[in-house]
Motif scaffolding. Structure first.
Motif, PDB file in Angstrom:
ATOM      1  N   ARG A  49      -0.180 -19.275   5.359  1.00 20.17           N
ATOM      2  CA  ARG A  49       0.236 -19.329   6.877  1.00 20.17           C
ATOM      3  C   ARG A  49       0.208 -20.548   7.685  1.00 20.17           C
ATOM      4  NH1 ARG A  49      -2.035 -14.319   9.430  1.00 20.17           N
ATOM      5  NH2 ARG A  49       0.056 -15.246  11.217  1.00 20.17           N
ATOM      6  N   LEU A  50      -1.096 -21.610   7.825  1.00 17.95           N
ATOM      7  CA  LEU A  50      -1.389 -22.367   8.192  1.00 17.95           C
ATOM      8  C   LEU A  50      -0.170 -23.547   7.460  1.00 17.95           C
ATOM      9  CD1 LEU A  50      -2.763 -23.322  10.796  1.00 17.95           C
ATOM     10  CD2 LEU A  50      -4.272 -23.860   9.292  1.00 17.95           C
TER      11      LEU A  50
ATOM     12  N   ASP B 241       2.182 -23.947   6.397  1.00 18.59           N
ATOM     13  CA  ASP B 241       3.647 -23.394   6.834  1.00 18.59           C
ATOM     14  C   ASP B 241       3.400 -23.436   8.307  1.00 18.59           C
ATOM     15  OD1 ASP B 241       6.161 -22.117   7.303  1.00 18.59           O
ATOM     16  OD2 ASP B 241       5.153 -20.803   8.948  1.00 18.59           O
ATOM     17  N   ALA B 242       2.806 -23.701   9.094  1.00 17.58           N
ATOM     18  CA  ALA B 242       2.848 -23.800  10.756  1.00 17.58           C
ATOM     19  C   ALA B 242       2.669 -25.514  11.133  1.00 17.58           C
ATOM     20  CB  ALA B 242       1.918 -23.205  10.932  1.00 17.58           C
ATOM     21  N   PHE B 243       1.939 -25.768   9.998  1.00 13.90           N
ATOM     22  CA  PHE B 243       1.647 -27.093  10.421  1.00 13.90           C
ATOM     23  C   PHE B 243       3.297 -28.117   9.209  1.00 13.90           C
ATOM     24  CE2 PHE B 243      -2.736 -27.490  10.074  1.00 13.90           C
ATOM     25  CZ  PHE B 243      -2.793 -28.428  11.593  1.00 13.90           C
ATOM     26  N   THR B 244       3.752 -27.378   8.191  1.00 10.97           N
ATOM     27  CA  THR B 244       5.500 -27.968   8.453  1.00 10.97           C
ATOM     28  C   THR B 244       6.276 -28.411   9.623  1.00 10.97           C
ATOM     29  OG1 THR B 244       4.499 -26.966   5.879  1.00 10.97           O
ATOM     30  CG2 THR B 244       6.740 -27.910   6.569  1.00 10.97           C
ATOM     31  N   ARG B 245       5.982 -27.082   9.943  1.00  7.83           N
ATOM     32  CA  ARG B 245       7.400 -26.453  11.137  1.00  7.83           C
ATOM     33  C   ARG B 245       6.629 -28.007  12.026  1.00  7.83           C
ATOM     34  NH1 ARG B 245       6.741 -21.518  12.938  1.00  7.83           N
ATOM     35  NH2 ARG B 245       4.357 -20.722  11.600  1.00  7.83           N
ATOM     36  N   TYR B 246       5.669 -27.791  12.655  1.00  7.15           N
ATOM     37  CA  TYR B 246       4.994 -28.402  13.141  1.00  7.15           C
ATOM     38  C   TYR B 246       5.741 -30.109  13.325  1.00  7.15           C
ATOM     39  CZ  TYR B 246       1.595 -30.545  17.262  1.00  7.15           C
ATOM     40  OH  TYR B 246       1.076 -31.058  17.671  1.00  7.15           O
ATOM     41  N   ALA B 247       5.182 -30.596  11.859  1.00  5.07           N
ATOM     42  CA  ALA B 247       4.805 -31.998  12.242  1.00  5.07           C
ATOM     43  C   ALA B 247       6.975 -32.056  11.958  1.00  5.07           C
ATOM     44  CB  ALA B 247       4.833 -32.487  10.691  1.00  5.07           C
ATOM     45  N   ASP B 248       7.508 -31.142  11.298  1.00 11.17           N
ATOM     46  CA  ASP B 248       8.878 -32.164  11.028  1.00 11.17           C
ATOM     47  C   ASP B 248       9.511 -32.108  12.240  1.00 11.17           C
ATOM     48  OD1 ASP B 248       9.140 -30.139   8.569  1.00 11.17           O
ATOM     49  OD2 ASP B 248      10.206 -29.009   9.106  1.00 11.17           O
ATOM     50  N   THR B 249       8.891 -31.751  13.790  1.00  7.46           N
ATOM     51  CA  THR B 249       9.211 -31.620  14.833  1.00  7.46           C
ATOM     52  C   THR B 249       9.553 -33.381  15.307  1.00  7.46           C
ATOM     53  OG1 THR B 249       7.370 -31.113  16.665  1.00  7.46           O
ATOM     54  CG2 THR B 249       8.632 -30.263  15.948  1.00  7.46           C
TER      55      THR B 249
ATOM     56  N   PHE C  93      -4.373 -17.214   5.178  1.00  5.88           N
ATOM     57  CA  PHE C  93      -4.536 -17.851   6.372  1.00  5.88           C
ATOM     58  C   PHE C  93      -3.661 -19.256   6.255  1.00  5.88           C
ATOM     59  CE2 PHE C  93      -6.389 -20.377   9.673  1.00  5.88           C
ATOM     60  CZ  PHE C  93      -6.086 -19.948  10.728  1.00  5.88           C
ATOM     61  N   GLU C  94      -4.175 -19.646   5.465  1.00  7.70           N
ATOM     62  CA  GLU C  94      -3.942 -21.021   4.614  1.00  7.70           C
ATOM     63  C   GLU C  94      -2.844 -21.395   4.150  1.00  7.70           C
ATOM     64  OE1 GLU C  94      -6.941 -23.585   2.023  1.00  7.70           O
ATOM     65  OE2 GLU C  94      -6.084 -24.655   2.004  1.00  7.70           O
TER      66      GLU C  94
END
Lengths: 419, 180
Positions: free
Chosen positions: A10-11, A13-21, A7-8
């Motif tokens: 995957r999290l 990875d999600a933070f990276t995509r979120y911050a990329d925006t 989970f960590e």
């Protein structure tokens, strides 16, 4: 559920995509040029003091300092013998004084007429969220010395004298700061007892006490003319309501009982007393029409009625009484035909409380961020804040102008005694 | 320290020193190197691109005024990111009276293998439910990639304290986000 390690990953990875925006379409060369212009090419505001010290020999400075001190002592004695300083009343119209603002993490006051400004408090940490005492003599502000999420409250003379930390220990989630009407205590909202509680700190640093700690308090205000009651919106397990307590925190009663709403974040927020203490303006969410509207009621909670509104606005809120109690600043947002919020509209309007005179839009079209406002103490101007700029608006809808300094501080305008 | 690493350290010292002295090219070099990291952290904390941009602009102003107090030039990234995180936290407080229009984030590649990814919109929603302090902790760990010891230095906590707070937050997010 997946295991914690997976989970960590995957999290992350999600933070990276979120911050990329956040960095999409960022032109870093343009940003670098802008930041150089905004920082290095802006004069350091404490440069006047540094320059003075570097140009004058130390011995000369000492001699001048002694003479100035002697002269000041003579003048102070004459003033004490002659008369006391006249101070404005805590509510109602007053003369316009200085405007407080933070810049580069330090706190300043500036004269909106002459454009002159001077440093009040600097040094390590970030100074922010200024509030003038009602008598105009002091500033309370929030000092953040780390990113720990805990902050101190400092009271300092408007001339920068005698800065005093009035919180015995740093507070968590400090979200509100203002003064009691007698200018002797600072009222705070911060995390206490598992809630956003209401606290009073002595302005001399003598101590702090908790008035409310069993509900989440939001933006407390004292009732004019004597400040004998405190009104606030609070979140309770049954929803949000508007409450009043006596100034010592006792005898809590609901003016509007808590109820569930589809807009719990903003429904009933920021109720405001009229300057004479007889009426209350507040905003309330209409669950059926899904619009925010401004209402008024008597100070005992009776006689609630909606004020005139613009049918094109989906949001009308944050009412702020003029010092003479005849008008309200309100903030508006509009929808386009397809149900999306419109940007770049004029968010401020001044409405007459009599309900007969049409509201007047004022100020330029804005994007977001320009949604904090304060009347000038004499009621002839409105100070608004956002996007690293403070603007002074004409309540009649006339021309507006920017303050001489660059800041996005919460609006704070010093009350001065009538001249 | 190898010669190469030593040269790099001297170069960084020089850039930070020249920037502190007001040299525009050196300051612009720092902005180019670190602005995006600061913006990413500020955005994760605020959830709003415009608010994050304002916070980072203020952070550069704060950094410029205090650059001379930075003792270890090699810590410049962590130092700048921490300033940006703090300004983002403060900007959340400044929004206390703001009627936030919450715009949906465009899913950024979420359609790829959706069953194994945490959707950005879900992460954004979960972040809104956290305090500013918790958002800051997650942003420093996951958006800036700082280690617990580095975060601890700026939060005035022990590294073990940071790890335990992160562990609690991760467990909370796992319950909210881990639907698979």
């Amino acid at each position: 559920m997946s295991d914690p390690t997976t989970f960590e990953r995957r999290l992350a990875d999600a933070f990276t995509r979120y911050a990329d925006t956040a960095v999409l379409d960022v032109d870093i060369d343009e940003i670098a040029t802008t930041m150089v212009a905004l920082t290095l090419r802006s004069p350091r505001r404490d440069g006047v003091v540094a320059g003075l010290a570097s140009r004058w020999p130390r011995r000369t400075l000492v001699t001048v300092g002694l003479l100035v001190t002697l002269l000041a002592a003579v003048l102070a004695a004459a003033l004490i013998v002659g008369s006391h300083r006249r101070v404005p009343l805590p509510f109602g119209p007053a003369a316009n004084g200085l405007i407080a603002f933070d810049s580069g993490g330090d706190m300043y006051v500036g004269d909106p007429v002459t454009g002159q400004s001077h440093l009040v408090l600097g040094g390590p940490g970030t100074q922010s969220d200024p509030a003038f005492s009602p008598d105009g003599s002091h500033l309370a502000l929030i000092q953040s010395t780390s990113v720990s999420g805990k902050d101190d409250v400092v009271v300092v003379g408007v001339d920068g004298s005698n800065p005093t930390v009035v919180t015995p220990r740093p507070l968590t989630n400090l979200t509100w700061l203002d003064w009691t009407p007698d200018s002797r205590q600072v009222v705070l909202v911060a995390a206490v007892g598992g809630h956003q509680g209401l606290l009073l700190a002595d302005a001399t640093g003598a101590g702090i006490r908790t008035l409310v700690n069993d509900v989440d308090v939001d933006i407390p205000v004292f009732r004019p003319p004597d400040g004998g009651e405190i009104m606030f919106r609070a979140d309770t397990p049954n929803g949000s309501g508007i409450f009043v307590v006596d100034a010592d925190g006792s005898h809590r009663r609901a003016l509007i009982a808590p109820a569930a709403t589809t807009n719990p974040q903003f429904d009933l927020r920021s109720p405001q007393y009229s300057p004479d203490g007889g009426r209350i303006a507040y905003m309330a969410w209409d669950d059926v029409r899904r619009v925010m509207r401004i209402f008024a009621m008597n100070a005992d909670g009776s006689g609630a009625h909606q004020l005139a509104s613009d049918p094109q606005a989906w949001f009308e809120g944050w009412p702020i009484w003029s010092p003479d109690g005849t008008r309200l600043i309100e903030t508006r947002q509009f929808y386009d035909g397809s149900g999306h919020p419109l940007d770049n509209t004029r968010p401020y309007a001044v409405a007459w409380v009599d309900g007969r005179t049409p509201a007047v839009e004022t100020g330029p079209p804005m994007t977001t961020g320009f949604q904090h406002a304060a009347w000038s103490p004499d009621g002839t101007e409105i100070l608004v804040q956002g996007n690293d700029q403070q603007l002074i608006l004409d309540p009649s809808g006339g021309p507006w102008h920017a303050t001489p300094w660059t800041s996005n501080a919460y609006p704070a305008w010093q009350r001065d005694a009538p001249r | 320290m190898t010669n190469r690493a030593s040269d790099q350290a001297h170069a960084l010292d020089s850039i930070v020193g020249r920037a502190a002295a007001g040299e525009e090219r050196a300051f612009a070099t720092l902005v180019r190197a670190h602005h995006e990291s600061m913006l990413r952290v500020a955005f994760v904390i605020t959830g709003d691109r415009e608010v994050a941009a304002d916070a980072v602009q203020t952070a550069w102003s704060v950094a410029w005024r205090r650059l001379g107090t930075l003792r270890d030039a090699s810590a410049i990234k962590t130092w700048l990111v921490a300033i940006a995180a703090n300004e983002a936290r403060l900007s959340l407080r400044r929004q206390r009276r703001r009627a936030v229009v919450e715009l949906a984030i465009t899913p950024n590649g979420d359609t790829d293998d959706p069953g194994r990814r945490i959707a950005i919109v879900d992460l954004q929603r979960a972040m809104r439910g956290l305090s500013a302090n918790d958002r800051m902790l997650l942003a420093l760990r996951f958006a800036a990639g700082l280690e617990s010891a580095e975060i601890a230095g700026h939060l005035q906590l022990s590294a073990s304290g940071v790890r335990s707070r992160l562990a609690r937050l991760l467990e909370r997010l796992r319950r909210e986000l881990d639907h698979v």
